[in-house]
Motif scaffolding. Sequence first.
Motif, PDB file in Angstrom:
ATOM      1  N   ILE A 245       3.981  -3.012  -9.594  1.00 16.35           N
ATOM      2  CA  ILE A 245       3.425  -2.619  -8.302  1.00 16.35           C
ATOM      3  C   ILE A 245       2.912  -1.184  -8.333  1.00 16.35           C
ATOM      4  CG2 ILE A 245       4.007  -2.177  -5.878  1.00 16.35           C
ATOM      5  CD1 ILE A 245       5.940  -4.616  -6.138  1.00 16.35           C
ATOM      6  N   GLY A 246       3.684  -0.284  -8.956  1.00 11.66           N
ATOM      7  CA  GLY A 246       3.258   1.111  -9.052  1.00 11.66           C
ATOM      8  C   GLY A 246       1.971   1.264  -9.833  1.00 11.66           C
TER       9      GLY A 246
ATOM     10  N   LYS B 298      -5.563   1.101  -7.821  1.00 13.53           N
ATOM     11  CA  LYS B 298      -6.303   0.916  -6.571  1.00 13.53           C
ATOM     12  C   LYS B 298      -6.706   2.275  -5.998  1.00 13.53           C
ATOM     13  CE  LYS B 298      -4.083  -0.763  -2.987  1.00 13.53           C
ATOM     14  NZ  LYS B 298      -3.438  -1.696  -2.022  1.00 13.53           N
ATOM     15  N   LYS B 299      -5.818   3.246  -6.056  1.00 12.75           N
ATOM     16  CA  LYS B 299      -6.110   4.587  -5.553  1.00 12.75           C
ATOM     17  C   LYS B 299      -7.221   5.243  -6.378  1.00 12.75           C
ATOM     18  CE  LYS B 299      -3.893   8.975  -4.523  1.00 12.75           C
ATOM     19  NZ  LYS B 299      -2.645   9.741  -4.579  1.00 12.75           N
TER      20      LYS B 299
ATOM     21  N   GLY C 196       7.279   3.726 -10.111  1.00  9.48           N
ATOM     22  CA  GLY C 196       7.599   2.414  -9.545  1.00  9.48           C
ATOM     23  C   GLY C 196       8.835   1.804 -10.177  1.00  9.48           C
TER      24      GLY C 196
ATOM     25  N   GLY D 126       1.698   5.407 -12.526  1.00 14.82           N
ATOM     26  CA  GLY D 126       2.337   4.651 -11.463  1.00 14.82           C
ATOM     27  C   GLY D 126       3.507   3.803 -11.916  1.00 14.82           C
TER      28      GLY D 126
ATOM     29  N   HIS E   1      -0.364  -1.050 -10.209  1.00 11.54           N
ATOM     30  CA  HIS E   1      -1.427  -1.641  -9.388  1.00 11.54           C
ATOM     31  C   HIS E   1      -1.887  -0.661  -8.307  1.00 11.54           C
ATOM     32  CE1 HIS E   1      -3.680  -4.498  -6.987  1.00 11.54           C
ATOM     33  NE2 HIS E   1      -2.945  -4.157  -5.943  1.00 11.54           N
ATOM     34  N   GLU E   2      -0.943  -0.036  -7.630  1.00 15.09           N
ATOM     35  CA  GLU E   2      -1.284   0.904  -6.560  1.00 15.09           C
ATOM     36  C   GLU E   2      -2.013   2.129  -7.115  1.00 15.09           C
ATOM     37  OE1 GLU E   2      -0.988   0.543  -3.219  1.00 15.09           O
ATOM     38  OE2 GLU E   2      -0.343  -1.502  -3.648  1.00 15.09           O
TER      39      GLU E   2
END
Length: 75
Positions: free
Chosen positions: A53-54, A60-61, A29, A25, A56-57
């Motif tokens: 942010i990338g 989370k996924k 990002g 990610g 983190h996402e």
Amino acid sequence: MTRSLTVLTALAALALAGTSAEAKGCLKGAVVGGVAGHMAGHGKAGAAAGCAIGHHEANKKDKQQGGQQGQPQGQ
């Protein structure tokens, strides 16, 4: 300007080539954030924020997919 374009092209190539588990990610990002930041005059800050942010996402996924695999299928 040419140097910035070269760096962005290299980052895009890395993002498309595949990533390791730790950088998941981050590269995508960073590319998106770097381009957006460059348009606003803050390319390096945009790349750093986009990486965070990338990453983190992506985490989370992964957590959402991991939780769904362990549940029984409608019985």
